[in-house]
Design an enzyme around this catalytic site. Structure first.
Site, PDB file in Angstrom:
ATOM      1  N   HIS A 109       5.325  -3.224 -18.387  1.00 25.42           N
ATOM      2  CA  HIS A 109       4.017  -2.584 -18.575  1.00 25.42           C
ATOM      3  C   HIS A 109       3.128  -3.652 -19.211  1.00 25.42           C
ATOM      4  O   HIS A 109       3.623  -4.496 -19.976  1.00 25.42           O
ATOM      5  CB  HIS A 109       4.065  -1.424 -19.572  1.00 25.42           C
ATOM      6  CG  HIS A 109       4.982  -0.299 -19.205  1.00 25.42           C
ATOM      7  ND1 HIS A 109       6.316  -0.329 -19.467  1.00 25.42           N
ATOM      8  CD2 HIS A 109       4.732   0.896 -18.630  1.00 25.42           C
ATOM      9  CE1 HIS A 109       6.863   0.813 -19.059  1.00 25.42           C
ATOM     10  NE2 HIS A 109       5.929   1.568 -18.535  1.00 25.42           N
ATOM     11  N   ASP A 112       3.740  -4.137 -22.783  1.00 24.84           N
ATOM     12  CA  ASP A 112       5.028  -4.710 -23.202  1.00 24.84           C
ATOM     13  C   ASP A 112       4.894  -6.215 -23.394  1.00 24.84           C
ATOM     14  O   ASP A 112       5.534  -6.792 -24.276  1.00 24.84           O
ATOM     15  CB  ASP A 112       6.119  -4.528 -22.129  1.00 24.84           C
ATOM     16  CG  ASP A 112       6.345  -3.089 -21.733  1.00 24.84           C
ATOM     17  OD1 ASP A 112       6.113  -2.209 -22.567  1.00 24.84           O
ATOM     18  OD2 ASP A 112       6.767  -2.868 -20.576  1.00 24.84           O
ATOM     19  N   GLU A 241       6.630   6.842  -9.147  1.00 25.23           N
ATOM     20  CA  GLU A 241       7.920   7.179  -9.767  1.00 25.23           C
ATOM     21  C   GLU A 241       7.912   8.646 -10.180  1.00 25.23           C
ATOM     22  O   GLU A 241       7.289   9.018 -11.171  1.00 25.23           O
ATOM     23  CB  GLU A 241       8.138   6.264 -10.976  1.00 25.23           C
ATOM     24  CG  GLU A 241       9.481   6.456 -11.626  1.00 25.23           C
ATOM     25  CD  GLU A 241       9.684   5.488 -12.792  1.00 25.23           C
ATOM     26  OE1 GLU A 241       9.279   4.308 -12.691  1.00 25.23           O
ATOM     27  OE2 GLU A 241      10.224   5.920 -13.812  1.00 25.23           O
ATOM     28  N   GLU A 277      14.141   7.288 -10.103  1.00 21.62           N
ATOM     29  CA  GLU A 277      14.881   7.082 -11.349  1.00 21.62           C
ATOM     30  C   GLU A 277      15.947   8.164 -11.482  1.00 21.62           C
ATOM     31  O   GLU A 277      15.660   9.361 -11.391  1.00 21.62           O
ATOM     32  CB  GLU A 277      13.925   7.107 -12.550  1.00 21.62           C
ATOM     33  CG  GLU A 277      14.674   6.945 -13.874  1.00 21.62           C
ATOM     34  CD  GLU A 277      13.780   6.553 -15.033  1.00 21.62           C
ATOM     35  OE1 GLU A 277      12.788   5.824 -14.818  1.00 21.62           O
ATOM     36  OE2 GLU A 277      14.087   6.969 -16.159  1.00 21.62           O
ATOM     37  N   HIS A 280      15.354  10.926 -14.051  1.00 20.86           N
ATOM     38  CA  HIS A 280      14.256  11.815 -13.656  1.00 20.86           C
ATOM     39  C   HIS A 280      14.747  12.815 -12.609  1.00 20.86           C
ATOM     40  O   HIS A 280      14.314  13.970 -12.585  1.00 20.86           O
ATOM     41  CB  HIS A 280      13.084  11.014 -13.086  1.00 20.86           C
ATOM     42  CG  HIS A 280      12.440  10.093 -14.080  1.00 20.86           C
ATOM     43  ND1 HIS A 280      11.366   9.284 -13.766  1.00 20.86           N
ATOM     44  CD2 HIS A 280      12.717   9.840 -15.383  1.00 20.86           C
ATOM     45  CE1 HIS A 280      11.007   8.591 -14.835  1.00 20.86           C
ATOM     46  NE2 HIS A 280      11.815   8.905 -15.829  1.00 20.86           N
ATOM     47  N   ASP A 305      14.900   3.006 -10.390  1.00 18.43           N
ATOM     48  CA  ASP A 305      15.027   2.798 -11.830  1.00 18.43           C
ATOM     49  C   ASP A 305      16.414   3.312 -12.203  1.00 18.43           C
ATOM     50  O   ASP A 305      16.688   4.520 -12.166  1.00 18.43           O
ATOM     51  CB  ASP A 305      13.935   3.552 -12.602  1.00 18.43           C
ATOM     52  CG  ASP A 305      12.734   2.656 -12.895  1.00 18.43           C
ATOM     53  OD1 ASP A 305      12.665   1.545 -12.321  1.00 18.43           O
ATOM     54  OD2 ASP A 305      11.870   3.056 -13.697  1.00 18.43           O
ATOM     55  N   ASP A 316      15.207  12.768 -21.271  1.00 18.74           N
ATOM     56  CA  ASP A 316      15.320  11.482 -20.604  1.00 18.74           C
ATOM     57  C   ASP A 316      16.033  10.500 -21.533  1.00 18.74           C
ATOM     58  O   ASP A 316      15.397   9.737 -22.239  1.00 18.74           O
ATOM     59  CB  ASP A 316      13.876  11.016 -20.313  1.00 18.74           C
ATOM     60  CG  ASP A 316      13.800  10.000 -19.207  1.00 18.74           C
ATOM     61  OD1 ASP A 316      14.814   9.776 -18.532  1.00 18.74           O
ATOM     62  OD2 ASP A 316      12.708   9.434 -19.019  1.00 18.74           O
ATOM     63  N   ASP A 318      17.909   7.972 -20.771  1.00 18.60           N
ATOM     64  CA  ASP A 318      17.844   6.583 -20.271  1.00 18.60           C
ATOM     65  C   ASP A 318      19.071   5.762 -20.661  1.00 18.60           C
ATOM     66  O   ASP A 318      18.948   4.620 -21.117  1.00 18.60           O
ATOM     67  CB  ASP A 318      16.582   5.882 -20.795  1.00 18.60           C
ATOM     68  CG  ASP A 318      15.319   6.323 -20.066  1.00 18.60           C
ATOM     69  OD1 ASP A 318      15.428   6.911 -18.974  1.00 18.60           O
ATOM     70  OD2 ASP A 318      14.218   6.058 -20.594  1.00 18.60           O
ATOM     71  N   ASP A 348      15.966   0.703 -16.054  1.00 15.85           N
ATOM     72  CA  ASP A 348      15.097   1.428 -16.975  1.00 15.85           C
ATOM     73  C   ASP A 348      16.037   2.203 -17.907  1.00 15.85           C
ATOM     74  O   ASP A 348      16.159   3.425 -17.840  1.00 15.85           O
ATOM     75  CB  ASP A 348      14.171   2.366 -16.191  1.00 15.85           C
ATOM     76  CG  ASP A 348      13.072   2.936 -17.079  1.00 15.85           C
ATOM     77  OD1 ASP A 348      13.131   2.708 -18.299  1.00 15.85           O
ATOM     78  OD2 ASP A 348      12.173   3.616 -16.562  1.00 15.85           O
TER      79      ASP A 348
HETATM   80  C1  XUL Z   1       9.375   6.934 -18.149  1.00 15.36           C
HETATM   81  C2  XUL Z   1       9.652   5.840 -17.209  1.00 15.36           C
HETATM   82  C3  XUL Z   1       8.745   4.667 -17.275  1.00 15.36           C
HETATM   83  C4  XUL Z   1       8.410   4.098 -15.950  1.00 15.36           C
HETATM   84  C5  XUL Z   1       7.384   3.005 -15.977  1.00 15.36           C
HETATM   85  O1  XUL Z   1      10.266   7.968 -18.090  1.00 15.36           O
HETATM   86  O2  XUL Z   1      10.605   5.905 -16.458  1.00 15.36           O
HETATM   87  O3  XUL Z   1       9.336   3.714 -18.084  1.00 15.36           O
HETATM   88  O4  XUL Z   1       9.546   3.594 -15.318  1.00 15.36           O
HETATM   89  O5  XUL Z   1       6.212   3.393 -16.569  1.00 15.36           O
HETATM   90 CO    CO Z   2      11.340   4.606 -15.010  1.00 12.83          CO
END
Ligand code: XUL
Ligand code: CO
Length: 445
Positions: A109, A112, A241, A277, A280, A305, A316, A318, A348
């Site tokens: 991003h 970042d 996404e 993702e 998600h 992702d 989430d 992750d 991610d």
């Molecule tokens: C949020 C997510 C973000 C996107 C990029 O859940 O997955 O990090 O991948 O903005």
């Molecule tokens: Co993501």
């Protein structure tokens, strides 16, 4: 897919050597057991299928802080007082990590790669102008490439009511101003894709929300972003996404099927594909393979992702992916879709709050890459040497000839089906044999 090793003036991970492939018998958590980038799988080197990327935000910005406690993670690259020096140190740490890991790509991003100043867009642009050429140098020196860039249009409090779906035009315009800078940076760094994750593009309450208008504004935003990027030489792909909720109660990019409908409704299909993702997908009540298959069937499987959620809780988390059965199923779909063109597999994923040793970040990525590689090796065996493709094809054999074929070719009416139904008597349906399919997958993983 080997990357040259370059270090900044200082080393940030002094005790870690470049990660090597040691084969399945290795017990070294800092070596690959399955991921051999040069190994040919399904006719192509594994590295070219996977196109692994490291996510700047979790790996070099995430400090382990959570709503219940302060940061836990030592991050010496964030110590410098000067914001540009801090960003350069972070870039040095990032590129040292990525080259030692041997991943060919990274993703970021805008916020970042350099910290956002208080309010001024002009000051943010000055900071971006200082860090982008530095990243370009790091890329050129290391061979690491940018998979995709994106703009963070959700963290700053100004975006609390959304960015492109904000009810106030001034905030939408501010989001557009920032988006332009992120697109410019992505183009300058040769990014192969540009991601839109609809951070706060959704609603918390319908009572105060004109959903129709917000979705139209969102589509307009994507359209002018596409037009700007194309006019300025961006030849990559735009990725949407999907995510069903979090941070808003209902996100407009709920899942793959919703996004495909949205792209079709607003005539964006040619330039946009999906970035799926795993976590998600599960938040949406689907599986990772389901979302991949929906995208692939529409010809829109763009990028991944990689991560996983936690079956016991609904947010989430992750976490790094570790399930080779799920990943074998995912890789079967990715192989059958022909792989990625502008996309890849971006981690991610974040190490846990209590994972605080410098090597934890390496171990997590090595295991994640190995899990995908193991899935890929199994997927190849399943697709080329198991009973599954034939069994699945045979399940639909009644559509390959006779009336079934005529039906697929639009040759039968409802009256025809009525006549056939009368002529054939009662049918005994065939077993779906799910457990047999599962046992075959298990045999190959
Ligand atoms: C949020 C997510 C973000 C996107 C990029 O859940 O997955 O990090 O991948 O903005
Ligand atoms: Co993501």
């Amino acid at each position: 897919m080997s990357t040259k090793l370059t270090l900044g003036s200082k080393t940030w991970f002094p005790n870690i050597d470049p990660i090597a492939y040691e084969g399945p018998d290795s017990t070294n958590p800092l070596a690959f057991r399955h991921y051999d980038a040069a190994r040919v799988v399904m006719g192509k080197p594994l590295g070219e299928w996977m196109r692994f990327a490291v996510a700047y935000w979790h790996s070099f910005c995430g400090n382990g802080g959570d709503p219940f406690g302060a940061p836990t993670r030592p991050m010496p690259w964030t110590d410098a007082v000067d914001p540009v020096q801090r960003a350069k140190d972070k870039a040095d740490a990032a590129f040292e990590f990525i080259t030692k890991l041997g991943a060919p790509y990274y993703c970021f991003h805008d916020t970042d790669i350099i910290d956002e100043p208080g309010t001024s867009l002009a000051e943010f642009e000055q900071r971006m102008a200082a860090i982008v050429p530095y990243l370009k140098e790091k890329q050129d020196a290391s061979g690491v490439k940018l998979l995709w860039g994106t703009a963070n249009l959700f963290s700053n409090p100004r975006f609390m009511n959304g960015a492109s779906t904000n009810p106030e035009f001034a905030i939408l315009a501010r989001a557009g101003g920032q988006l332009k800078g992120a697109i410019d940076a992505t183009i300058a760094l040769g990014g192969e894709g540009y991601v839109f994750w609809g951070g706060r593009e959704g609603y918390l309450s319908l009572l105060n929300t004109d959903m129709k208008r917000e979705r139209e504004h969102f589509a307009r935003f994507l359209t002018i972003a596409r037009d700007y990027a194309r006019a300025n030489g961006f030849q990559g792909k735009f990725f949407i996404e999907p995510k069903p909720c979090e941070p808003t109660k209902h996100q407009y990019d709920f899942d793959a099927a919703t996004v495909i409908g949205f792209l079709r409704e607003f005539d964006l299909l040619g330039d946009f594909a999906l970035n799926i993702e795993a976590n998600h997908a599960t938040l949406a009540g689907h599986t990772f393979p389901h979302e991949l298959q929906v995208s692939a069937d529409a010809g829109l499987l763009g990028s991944v992702d990689a991560n996983r959620g936690d079956v016991q809780n609904g947010w989430d988390t992750d976490q790094f992916p570790v399930d080779p059965i799920e990943l074998a199923e995912a890789m079967m779909i990715i192989f059958q879709a022909g792989g990625f063109s502008n996309g890849g597999i971006n981690f991610d994923a974040k190490i846990r709050r209590n994972s605080t040793d410098p090597e934890d970040l390496f171990i997590a990525h090595v295991a994640g890459m190995d899990a995908f590689a193991r899935g890929a090796l199994a997927a190849e065996k399943i697709l080329t040497g198991s009973e599954i493709p034939g069994m699945r094809k045979a399940r639909y054999a009644s559509f390959d000839s006779g009336d079934g074929k005529a039906y697929e070719e639009c040759g039968l009416s409802l009256e025809d089906l009525h006549k056939i139904a009368h002529g054939q008597g009662e049918i005994t349906p065939a077993s779906g044999r799910q457990e047999l399919y599962e046992s075959i997958v298990l045999r190959h993983v």
